[in-house]
Design a protein around this motif. Structure first.
Motif, short mmCIF file in Angstrom:
data_model
loop_
_atom_site.label_atom_id
_atom_site.label_comp_id
_atom_site.label_asym_id
_atom_site.label_seq_id
_atom_site.Cartn_x
_atom_site.Cartn_y
_atom_site.Cartn_z
N HIS A 1 -8.12 -0.24 -0.04
CA HIS A 1 -7.05 -0.18 0.94
C HIS A 1 -6.96 -1.57 1.58
O HIS A 1 -7.92 -2.33 1.52
CB HIS A 1 -7.36 0.87 2.02
N PHE B 1 -8.76 -7.13 4.93
CA PHE B 1 -8.75 -7.64 6.30
C PHE B 1 -10.17 -7.81 6.84
O PHE B 1 -10.50 -8.84 7.43
CB PHE B 1 -7.98 -6.69 7.23
N TYR C 1 -3.31 -9.98 10.50
CA TYR C 1 -4.33 -8.93 10.55
C TYR C 1 -5.73 -9.53 10.39
O TYR C 1 -6.68 -9.14 11.06
CB TYR C 1 -4.09 -7.88 9.47
N LEU D 1 -9.19 -3.82 16.31
CA LEU D 1 -7.98 -4.64 16.26
C LEU D 1 -7.45 -4.89 17.67
O LEU D 1 -7.02 -5.98 18.01
CB LEU D 1 -6.91 -3.97 15.41
N VAL E 1 -12.85 3.05 9.37
CA VAL E 1 -11.44 2.72 9.18
C VAL E 1 -10.55 3.94 9.38
O VAL E 1 -9.59 3.91 10.12
CB VAL E 1 -11.25 2.12 7.77
N ASP E 2 -10.90 5.04 8.69
CA ASP E 2 -10.04 6.23 8.73
C ASP E 2 -10.52 7.17 9.83
O ASP E 2 -11.63 7.69 9.77
CB ASP E 2 -10.11 6.92 7.36
N PRO E 3 -9.70 7.41 10.86
CA PRO E 3 -10.16 8.23 11.98
C PRO E 3 -10.07 9.73 11.75
O PRO E 3 -10.44 10.50 12.63
CB PRO E 3 -9.23 7.80 13.11
N GLU F 1 0.84 -1.19 0.00
CA GLU F 1 0.00 0.00 0.00
C GLU F 1 0.87 1.23 0.00
O GLU F 1 1.87 1.29 0.72
CB GLU F 1 -0.88 0.03 1.25
N GLU G 1 -7.36 -2.53 4.48
CA GLU G 1 -8.42 -2.81 5.46
C GLU G 1 -9.61 -3.49 4.82
O GLU G 1 -10.34 -4.25 5.47
CB GLU G 1 -8.89 -1.51 6.12
N TYR H 1 3.19 -5.83 3.16
CA TYR H 1 2.76 -6.80 4.16
C TYR H 1 3.03 -8.19 3.58
O TYR H 1 2.61 -8.46 2.46
CB TYR H 1 1.27 -6.69 4.45
N TYR I 1 -11.72 1.20 13.72
CA TYR I 1 -11.16 -0.10 13.36
C TYR I 1 -9.91 -0.40 14.19
O TYR I 1 -9.65 -1.55 14.55
CB TYR I 1 -10.84 -0.12 11.86
N ALA I 2 -9.16 0.66 14.55
CA ALA I 2 -7.98 0.45 15.38
C ALA I 2 -8.38 -0.16 16.73
O ALA I 2 -7.69 -1.04 17.26
CB ALA I 2 -7.25 1.77 15.59
N ALA J 1 1.46 4.78 1.24
CA ALA J 1 1.00 5.70 2.27
C ALA J 1 2.16 6.60 2.63
O ALA J 1 3.30 6.15 2.68
CB ALA J 1 0.53 4.92 3.49
#
Lengths: 641, 222
Positions: free
Chosen positions: A79, A84, A53, A168, A147-149, A36, A81, A45, A164-165, A38
Motif C-alpha cells: 500500500h 511513505f 506525504y 501524520l 496503518v489500518d485502524p 492505489e 503507506e 498521487y 499512522y493518521a 480503494a
C-alpha cells in the motif's frame, strides 16, 4: 498522460529521499507517482503529493525521536503507506527492514531483537496482536505505529501504539512550527549510508541481513532504466511482498530513478482483476506465479470445448515452431509467418488480454529457476517472458535475457554497468555499483562473500557461446551420488513442476545409488481431475493417497524421466501427506524449498525409499494457523517408477 | 489509503439521536392454527445493547423475529419501538422506522451481483425522481456516487472486495451471509435483527462478531 524521457539525474550523489525531492521538483503535478485501488476506484498521487506525504511522515517520525542510525522494522502489505513510512524513516537516516506479514510472532521477535529496532510500523490489528504477544521481549521498541485502524477501537488506551493518521497529524504540526528541520535532515544524508536491510531468504539456516546503501539502490535503478528504457508514467504493479528484494528494488531504486508509477492493488485477492485494469508494462515475479498461470491456462483449455481446444493446440504448435527457429537464429518460412500472425489474432491476443498481459513490454521470472518448458509455452503464445537472475546481496536483479535472443535455458546477459566472471569452481561472481555493503553485524560472513571486490553469488554456472549465463544451481546444492557423479536436484525439480498436477517436489540422492522424490500434488488441479473421473475424496491427505492419483503422478514422472539423462532419472517416489509450508519452516517465505531441513524432518520416509518397502507408517506434525501443533499418523505408499 | 479507514462513514457520521433504538415487547402471543408458537413473551432491548435470544429448535426464536420485523402478525400483545406501536406495521414500513434484518435462509437475488444486491438497499434513501434518473442529471449522478461510496465502505469493512462483481448464486454460503449482512447494514438500521445459525465455524462466528462491536447500533440476535 504525456510521456517524457527523464534525463539522467546526477546519479550516485543522491540518497533515496533526495531523489524523491528531485523527482517531485521535476515531475511535480504532471505525473502520477502512486496509484492505489480503494473503495472500488483507483486513487492517484502525483509526485508532489508523494513527496508531501513522505515529508510529514518524516516529521511525525522525528517527533517520536527517531535518529540517524536507528533501525525501523516494517510489517506492511503493498500500500502507499509502505513507501511513505520507509522513505520517511530513511530521510532521518534510519535504516529500514521489511518483514513478511505472514511471519509468526517468534519470527518477528527474532527479527526485532536482532536489529534492536526503535520503532515498528505495522499494517493492521493482526500484526499488532502478534506484537502484543511478544511485548515483554522487545522492550527496546518505543512505539508501534499501525496503518489500518479497522478494529482497533478497543486498543485506544495502549500508549505503546499509535495510529499512522495521528503520526501524520503530529508531523504536519511540527512541520508548520519549524519547516527547516526537514531540509536539514534531508541534506544530512550521504549516498554511502545504509538505506535498508533485507533478510535473505535463508534456504540454509538462519536468514542473514543484507545491508544496502542508497548508492546501491540508485545504481540498480539506473541500470534498469537504461537497459529497457523505462519512461516516467509507465506502470508497475506492486504485488510481491515488500520484504522481498524485487519490490524494494523497484519501489525505491527504479521508480524513483525513472519516474515510473507504482500501482497498488486493492487486496491480495483482487490482484488478478487489478492486474487487468492496470496492464503493467513490466513485471518481475517468482517463477511460481508463471508456473501456476501456465498450469491454469492448460487446465482451463483442457476443459474448453472441442473447437477452442483444437484451436489452442494448433496455435501453441505454430508459436513453438516459430520461436524455435528464432532462437536458432534462422528466419521462419513465409507460410509459418502468416500462420503465426493468424494465430496471434485468433488465439494469443484474446488470451493475453483475458489474463491482463496484453500490455507487457517485458515480463520476467526470478527467484527459483523456472522450467524452460514454461518459458517456451509463454513465448509460444506470444508473451515476452524472459528469465532474469539476481540476488539480494547484488542489490536485486542484474542479469536478464535481451530481446530477440530467446534462450529458455539461460538467464541472459548482465545489465549495463554490471560485470560477471566465473571462478575456477564455476561459481558466478559479480561486480557492480549496486552491490551490498555487508551483512548486519556479521563481519566474517561479509568477508567470505567478497573476493577482491567481486561478490560470490554461491551459484554455479557457465557461459554459452553467445555469452549467456546458464545457472546450474546453488553451489552447495549440487550433490554427488554414491558413485561420485554430480547432479543438480533443482534441474530435475523444475522440470517435474511443469506438470500441472505437481505443486512441489523435492529430490534426494546424496551418496545414494539412485534418485528419489517426494511429491506434493496440486490440490486444485488434481482435485478437478479426480472430480471429472468421479473419484471421491475429502482432504489433501485422502486425495494424495488414492491409487488413481498415484498412477497419474507416476505417469507424469515417466514422461519427465524421458527428458533426463540416465543419472538423473527418478526411480522411486512418494506422495507426501501434507503440503510443504513456510509455517512449518519447510519452505522459505519466498517459496524456496529448504532441502536440508526437509531431509532431516522426513528422514524416515526417505530412508524407506532406499529399502525394499512398499508402504511405511509415519507420524508427522502439522502447524495450524493459530500456532497450535497437531499430530498426524498415516501410511504412505512408496512407488517405483 | 488504509490510514483513513476504520468505521464506515455510514455509521461513524450518525448522530446519537438518529441511532437511538429501544424495543419493548409486551405479552406477545402467536398461534398457527392450534399450535402455540409464542405465549406471552415480554422482553426489553435497551439502546446500544446486544441482545441474544437462544433456544433449541422449534422454541419460537424465528417466529419472534418475524413478528418484530412484520412478517407475522401476532394474535395478541404489543411491540413497541421507540415509544411507537409497530405491532401491525408492514415490513417495508418497518425498514423506514429503522429495523433491519437478515434471514436464516439467505434471501438475496441470486442472479444479481453482490454490488447490485447491496446498492438496492439504498433505494430507500434515493431522493431523485424517475424523469430525473432517466436524464441522469448531475444531481442524480452526485447522489449515485454518494450511495456507491457508502456501499464501497461497507464492502471494505466486510472484506468482500474480491467478490463485488460476482453473481451471488456463485458464492459459498458463508460469503452470502456476509453479503446479506452488508445489505442489512446499508439500510442504516437503528436496530438490526439478525439470524445467526450456530452451525457456523468458529472463524465465521468471529468475523461476524466484529461488526457488532464496532458499529453504533443496537443488535438483536437469534
Amino acid at each position: 498522460m504525456k510521456e517524457k524521457r527523464i534525463g539522467t539525474i546526477d546519479d550516485g550523489a543522491l540518497t533515496l529521499p533526495q531523489m524523491l525531492a528531485r523527482q517531485a521538483a521535476v515531475l511535480g503535478k504532471n505525473f502520477t507517482a502512486i496509484r492505489e485501488k480503494a473503495y472500488g476506484i483507483w486513487h492517484a498521487y502525483t509526485w508532489e503529493e508523494y513527496f508531501r506525504y513522505a515529508r510529514i511522515t518524516t516529521m511525525g517520525l522525528a517527533a517520536l525521536g527517531l535518529r540517524h542510525g536507528e533501525n525501523v522494522i516494517l510489517i506492511l502489505n503493498n500500500h502507499p503507506e509502505w513507501l511513505f513510512t520507509e522513505i520517511g524513516a530513511q530521510s532521518l537516516g534510519a535504516v529500514t527492514m521489511n518483514v513478511f506479514t505472514s511471519a509468526t510472532p517468534d519470527e518477528l521477535q527474532a527479527s526485532i531483537q536482532r536489529t534492536q529496532a526503535a520503532l515498528v510500523i505495522v499494517q493492521d490489528q493482526e500484526q499488532v496482536d502478534k506484537l502484543l504477544e511478544i511485548k515483554n521481549n522487545i522492550k527496546h521498541v518505543r512505539k508501534v505505529i499501525y496503518v489500518d485502524p479497522t478494529g482497533m477501537r478497543s486498543y485506544r488506551d495502549l500508549e505503546w501504539l499509535q495510529a499512522y493518521a495521528d503520526l501524520l497529524r503530529v508531523g504536519e504540526e511540527l512541520d508548520c512550527e519549524d519547516p527547516g528541520i526537514f531540509n536539514r535532515e534531508l541534506n544530512k544524508g550521504k549516498p554511502k549510508d545504509i538505506a535498508l536491510m533485507i533478510q535473505t531468504s535463508g534456504t540454509t539456516g538462519m536468514p542473514k541481513l543484507a545491508m544496502l546503501s542508497h548508492r546501491s539502490m540508485t545504481a540498480i535503478g539506473k541500470q534498469w532504466t537504461e537497459a529497457i528504457s523505462l519512461q516516467a508514467g509507465e506502470n508497475w504493479l506492486s504485488i510481491s511482498p515488500p520484504a522481498w528484494i524485487v519490490d524494494q528494488m523497484w519501489g525505491f531504486g527504479v521508480s524513483l530513478y525513472s519516474g515510473m508509477t507504482m500501482n497498488f492493488p486493492e487486496t491480495h485477492e483482487t490482484v488478478t482483476e487489478d492486474f487487468r485494469e492496470i496492464g503493467p508494462a513490466v513485471i518481475i515475479t517468482a517463477s511460481r506465479f508463471w508456473e501456476d498461470l501456465a498450469s491454469k491456462i492448460r487446465v482451463k483449455m483442457a476443459d474448453a470445448g472441442w473447437i477452442k481446444r483444437r484451436l489452442f493446440h494448433w496455435a501453441e504448435k505454430t508459436g513453438r515452431a516459430v520461436i524455435e527457429k528464432q532462437s536458432a537464429g534462422e528466419a521462419a518460412d513465409w507460410h509459418e509467418k502468416i500462420l503465426h500472425r493468424l494465430a496471434a489474432k485468433l488465439v494469443y491476443e484474446p488470451l493475453l488480454d483475458r489474463i491482463g498481459c496484453s500490455r507487457f513490454r517485458n515480463a520476467y521470472t526470478g527467484g527459483h529457476p523456472v522450467s524452460p518448458d514454461v518459458i517456451r509455452f509463454f513465448q509460444a503464445i506470444g508473451m515476452n517472458l524472459k528469465q532474469c537472475y539476481g540476488l539480494t546481496e547484488a542489490g536485486g536483479i542484474f542479469q536478464v535475457q535481451p530481446d530477440q535472443q530467446v534462450k529458455p535455458e539461460t538467464v541472459g546477459k548482465p545489465l549495463p554497468g554490471v560485470e560477471i566472471m566465473l571462478d575456477a569452481d564455476q561459481e558466478v561472481m559479480v561486480k557492480s555499483d549496486s552491490l551490498f555493503s555487508g551483512y548486519y553485524r556479521d563481519f566474517q560472513t561479509t568477508e567470505k562473500a567478497f573476493h577482491n571486490g567481486w561478490l560470490r553469488t554461491g551459484d554455479a554456472g557457465y557461459l554459452d557461446q553467445d555469452g549467456h549465463l546458464i545457472i546450474i544451481g546453488r553451489k552447495e546444492d549440487i550433490i554427488k551420488n554414491k558413485s561420485g557423479q554430480a547432479f543438480s536436484p533443482d534441474f530435475i525439480e523444475t522440470r517435474l513442476k511443469f506438470s500441472p498436477y505437481v505443486k512441489e517436489e523435492v529430490t534426494f540422492g546424496e551418496s545414494r545409488p539412485f534418485i528419489t522424490a517426494m511429491v506434493n500434488i496440486d490440490m486444485e488441479n488434481v482435485g478437478n481431475w479426480a472430480e471429472e473421473r468421479l473419484i471421491p475424496f475429502t482432504t489433501y491427505l485422502d486425495l494424495s493417497q488414492q491409487q488413481a492419483v498415484e498412477d497419474l503422478i507416476c505417469n507424469e514422472i515417466r514422461e519427465i524421466n524421458k527428458q533426463l539423462p540416465d543419472l538423473m532419472k527418478i526411480r522411486k517416489f512418494l506422495l507426501l501427506y501434507k503440503l510443504l509450508d513456510a509455517d512449518d519452516e519447510e519452505l522459505t517465505r519466498t517459496g524456496k524449498v529448504r532441502r536440508r531441513f526437509i531431509y532431516g524432518l522426513y528422514l524416515q520416509l526417505i530412508e524407506s525409499m532406499y529399502r525394499d518397502m512398499t508402504q511405511v507408517e509415519t507420524k508427522g506434525k502439522l502447524r495450524y494457523r493459530d500456532g497450535r501443533v497437531g499430530e498426524i499418523t498415516t501410511k504412505v505408499n512408496i512407488l517405483a517408477v | 489509503m488504509k490510514t483513513y479507514r476504520g468505521q464506515p462513514a455510514i455509521f461513524a457520521a450518525r448522530q446519537e439521536k438518529d441511532r437511538y433504538a429501544e424495543l419493548e415487547i409486551r405479552e406477545l402471543s402467536l398461534n398457527f392454527g392450534g399450535v402455540r408458537a409464542l405465549a406471552n413473551i415480554d422482553l426489553k432491548v435497551g439502546n446500544g445493547e446486544l441482545f441474544a435470544v437462544i433456544g433449541p429448535n422449534g422454541a419460537g426464536k424465528t417466529s419472534l423475529m418475524n413478528c418484530i420485523t412484520g412478517f407475522y402478525k401476532p394474535k395478541s400483545g404489543h411491540i413497541i419501538f421507540n415509544t411507537r406501536d409497530i405491532t401491525r406495521m408492514h415490513a417495508h414500513n418497518l425498514v423506514k422506522v429503522g429495523i433491519g434484518r437478515t434471514f436464516q435462509n439467505i434471501e438475496l437475488f441470486p442472479g444479481m451481483t453482490v454490488l447490485a444486491n447491496m446498492i438496492l438497499a439504498r433505494h430507500l434513501y434515493c431522493r431523485y425522481t424517475f424523469p430525473g434518473a432517466g436524464l441522469y442529471l448531475p444531481a442524480v449522478r452526485r447522489e449515485e456516487v454518494r450511495h456507491r461510496r457508502l456501499i464501497e465502505e461497507l464492502i471494505d469493512f466486510l472484506e468482500i472486495q474480491a467478490i463485488r462483481n460476482k453473481n451471488v448464486a456463485s458464492l459459498p454460503y458463508g460469503l452470502m451471509k456476509r453479503v446479506e449482512l452488508g445489505r442489512a447494514l446499508a439500510l442504516e438500521p437503528r436496530l438490526l435483527v439478525r439470524k445467526i445459525w450456530f452451525g457456523l465455524s468458529r472463524r465465521s462466528m468471529k468475523s461476524g462478531d466484529r461488526p457488532s462491536s464496532s458499529l453504533n447500533m443496537t443488535w438483536l440476535l437469534s
